[in-house]
Write a protein that holds these residues in place. Structure first.
Motif, PDB file in Angstrom:
ATOM      1  N   GLN A  88       0.824  -1.189   0.000  1.00 50.10           N
ATOM      2  CA  GLN A  88       0.000   0.000   0.000  1.00 50.10           C
ATOM      3  C   GLN A  88       0.860   1.242   0.000  1.00 50.10           C
ATOM      4  N   PRO A  89       0.408   2.314  -0.610  1.00 46.98           N
ATOM      5  CA  PRO A  89       1.190   3.532  -0.664  1.00 46.98           C
ATOM      6  C   PRO A  89       1.324   4.149   0.714  1.00 46.98           C
ATOM      7  N   SER A  90       2.322   4.985   0.847  1.00 46.93           N
ATOM      8  CA  SER A  90       2.529   5.656   2.121  1.00 46.93           C
ATOM      9  C   SER A  90       1.449   6.695   2.349  1.00 46.93           C
ATOM     10  N   LEU A 110     -14.111  -1.606  -9.133  1.00 50.53           N
ATOM     11  CA  LEU A 110     -12.681  -1.753  -9.367  1.00 50.53           C
ATOM     12  C   LEU A 110     -12.393  -1.659 -10.863  1.00 50.53           C
ATOM     13  N   ALA A 111     -11.259  -1.050 -11.197  1.00 48.40           N
ATOM     14  CA  ALA A 111     -10.877  -0.898 -12.604  1.00 48.40           C
ATOM     15  C   ALA A 111      -9.364  -0.968 -12.729  1.00 48.40           C
ATOM     16  N   GLY A 112      -8.896  -1.351 -13.911  1.00 51.31           N
ATOM     17  CA  GLY A 112      -7.466  -1.394 -14.160  1.00 51.31           C
ATOM     18  C   GLY A 112      -6.771  -2.451 -13.317  1.00 51.31           C
ATOM     19  N   ASP A 113      -5.521  -2.170 -12.911  1.00 51.15           N
ATOM     20  CA  ASP A 113      -4.743  -3.140 -12.150  1.00 51.15           C
ATOM     21  C   ASP A 113      -5.364  -3.477 -10.805  1.00 51.15           C
ATOM     22  N   ALA A 114      -6.229  -2.650 -10.279  1.00 47.82           N
ATOM     23  CA  ALA A 114      -6.930  -2.994  -9.045  1.00 47.82           C
ATOM     24  C   ALA A 114      -7.860  -4.177  -9.268  1.00 47.82           C
ATOM     25  N   LEU A 129     -12.140  -8.372  -0.948  1.00 45.03           N
ATOM     26  CA  LEU A 129     -12.296  -9.162  -2.170  1.00 45.03           C
ATOM     27  C   LEU A 129     -11.010  -9.931  -2.475  1.00 45.03           C
ATOM     28  N   ALA A 130     -11.162 -11.201  -2.796  1.00 45.32           N
ATOM     29  CA  ALA A 130     -10.011 -12.007  -3.169  1.00 45.32           C
ATOM     30  C   ALA A 130      -9.460 -11.551  -4.514  1.00 45.32           C
ATOM     31  N   PHE A 131      -8.122 -11.659  -4.649  1.00 45.12           N
ATOM     32  CA  PHE A 131      -7.449 -11.349  -5.911  1.00 45.12           C
ATOM     33  C   PHE A 131      -6.950 -12.684  -6.443  1.00 45.12           C
ATOM     34  N   ALA A 176      -2.309  -2.666  -8.389  1.00 44.90           N
ATOM     35  CA  ALA A 176      -2.344  -4.069  -8.000  1.00 44.90           C
ATOM     36  C   ALA A 176      -2.456  -4.252  -6.498  1.00 44.90           C
ATOM     37  N   GLY A 177      -1.902  -3.347  -5.723  1.00 45.13           N
ATOM     38  CA  GLY A 177      -2.001  -3.437  -4.271  1.00 45.13           C
ATOM     39  C   GLY A 177      -3.169  -2.659  -3.716  1.00 45.13           C
TER      40      GLY A 177
END
Length: 540
Positions: free
Chosen positions: A7-9, A318-322, A216-218, A206-207
């Motif tokens: 996760q981002p800071s 959710l969209a894209g790499d998420a 939600l499971a990835f 992605a994260g």
């Protein structure tokens, strides 16, 4: 290319794997030093993550007159080149937004794919296979950093609201409650604030914190192989006008042209997890015949093949790499995310403006998750053939270069070759009607596909509106048609027979054909038209 996990800071949600009751919960405790309740702001859509996917979603919403706030914990657009392959369908999306000309001026076009060593390569003419099927044949290469600059500029010109240095701390979907909203806690500009929105779009990589906040499971796998990527200056041994793929004795490489003078990207398998640029580039020189003068950027990564179990949970999307990550083989990832954004943003805008009911929102997951699953399956197969470091796959790579590639080069102009090129270019995506037998309005091969942009119809597609199209006839406009549905626009008959003169086509704002309405004597079959309206949840 997938973003690294984590996760981002600047903030945190609940730990990964923890679940709220039915996907919801309450805000976490504000950071130390925050006293009292932070102020509340209201908007229609909160977009989390200002990469290409989030930026395009916010841009479409702004163009459609929808209030949206785009937040990102970064200080500004990414500075790394990251994803760079732009397929034909994405350029068509840019064209609808009036950005194609500026994009093409910045991008480097790769019309062909070269497979094999420099002295005896096999050349596949991708642009020739796509010509006549899209106004923008071939692969276009532009670094993600420059794509983001293009989209940020367009978003600001449209009056969009992008907030850098604003990190998501917590997210709570209360829309199931009377008058409820998606509630977000944000940290930015040295303060904590609350934002309430009708919907939230998680485009935060992605994260994704948004995905994890929903529990939600990835689903999928992470490959064991480690890859390295380098952007080179003064590269030698590479073509400057085409994508190249080359198998060596120890591995393989994919090479993207970034510009003249040997400006190129190299992607290859790393010898181990701790490989550095000196070792990697020495291997590229000895095994793949690629030299260089300097390195702009170097990174290593593992490839993930994952799709979220849901693309929608209540009022959160959710969209894209998420939502999906996969191999960079074929340059599909960023393009898929951009089309996620286009589809979803138009849907949300249609609900805001009262053009469709809330039930129409189910379409997003139904359409886009199917596309992502298919893409992951296909790219995983290609990844297995080209990338995994084993003796068996090395033999397959060499076999492909010597046997299959020449067949592919000769077949680009036949129907199979054009079909494959269409999937690579992402303009052959089809959203199938889940009904058997097909209703009358869906019994046409173009229904569910994007409408081929032509010189005649491209201006109308730029209106970003629902519209009716006819080709070879001029039907009357139904008297009870709402004013937000444009047309019928009349265009010349199609000599290729793709569009029928006895049909009038209902086209969505994203350019996909929603229905084909029988037309005779200058009049539409209004009973069929209204059946199609109901199927697509249009308010008419």
């Amino acid at each position: 290319m997938p973003e690294p996990s984590g996760q981002p800071s600047g903030g945190h949600l609940r730990p990964p794997g923890s679940r709220r009751h039915e996907g919801t919960g309450r805000f976490g405790r504000p950071p130390d030093g925050v006293v009292g309740e932070p102020p509340v702001e209201h908007t229609d859509v909160l977009v989390v993550g200002a990469g290409p996917t989030g930026l395009l979603a916010a841009l479409v919403l702004a163009r459609r007159g929808v209030r949206a706030v785009l937040v990102d914990g970064k200080a500004g657009p990414t500075r790394e080149s990251r994803a760079l392959a732009v397929q034909a369908r994405t350029v068509e999306v840019y064209d609808q937004l009036g950005l194609a000309e500026e994009f093409l001026a910045r991008a480097h076009r790769a019309a062909r794919v070269q497979i094999g060593p420099p002295g005896r390569p096999v050349v596949i003419d991708l642009a020739a296979a796509q010509r006549g099927q899209t106004p923008f044949p071939g692969l276009h290469v532009l670094e993600q950093s420059r794509t983001e600059e293009l989209l940020v500029g367009a978003l600001r010109a449209a009056g969009g609201d992008v907030r850098w240095n604003h990190a998501l701390l917590d997210l709570d979907d209360r829309t199931a409650e009377p008058g409820g909203r998606v509630e977000a806690l944000l940290s930015g500009d040295g303060a904590v604030s609350r934002l309430h929105a009708r919907w939230c779009v998680g485009a935060d990589g992605a994260g994704s914190l948004v995905r994890r906040s929903l529990g939600l499971a990835f689903e999928g796998v992470t490959d064991d192989a480690v890859f390295w990527v380098a952007d080179l200056r003064g590269a030698t041994g590479l073509p400057e006008d085409c994508l190249a793929m080359r198998a060596g004795g120890r591995g393989f490489g994919v090479f993207y042209p970034l510009g003249p003078g040997g400006h190129a990207r190299v992607i290859s398998i790393a010898a181990g997890p701790d490989v550095g640029p000196a070792e990697a580039l020495a291997t590229a020189h000895d095994d793949l015949g690629v030299g260089h003068e300097s390195v702009d950027w170097f990174s290593t990564y593992r490839v993930h093949h994952r799709v979220a179990e849901r693309f929608r949970h209540g009022a959160v999307f959710l969209a894209g790499d998420a939502a999906h990550v996969h191999s960079p083989v074929g340059g599909q990832g960023m393009n898929t995310g951009l089309q996620d954004a286009q589809d979803l943003a138009h849907l949300l805008a249609d609900v805001v403006h009262g053009h469709v009911t809330h039930d129409a929102l189910d379409r997003y997951e139904r359409e886009r998750r199917r596309v992502a699953l298919r893409l992951v399956r296909v790219t995983d197969r290609a990844f297995g053939l080209l990338a995994r470091p084993s003796r068996g796959t090395a033999l397959l790579r060499r076999g492909f270069a010597t046997a299959a590639a020449p067949l592919a080069a000769r077949g680009v102009r036949n129907p199979v070759g054009r079909r494959v090129a269409g999937y690579v270019g992402q303009y052959r995506i089809r959203h199938h009607v889940a009904s058997a037998p097909l209703p009358v309005w869906a019994d046409d091969r173009v229904v569910g596909r994007r409408l081929l942009p032509t010189e005649e119809n491209r201006p109308s597609l730029r209106s970003l509106a629902w519209q009716l199209h006819s080709y070879g006839t001029q039907p009357a406009r139904p008297a009870d048609l709402p004013d937000w549905i444009e047309g019928p626009h009349a265009f010349p008959a199609d000599p290729a027979g793709r569009w029928r003169a006895d049909r009038t086509y209902l086209v969505r704002p994203d350019g996909f054909v929603a229905a084909a309405i029988p037309t005779s004597g200058g009049f539409l079959d209004e009973a069929v038209l209204h059946t199609a309206f109901r199927a697509h949840h249009l308010r008419v």
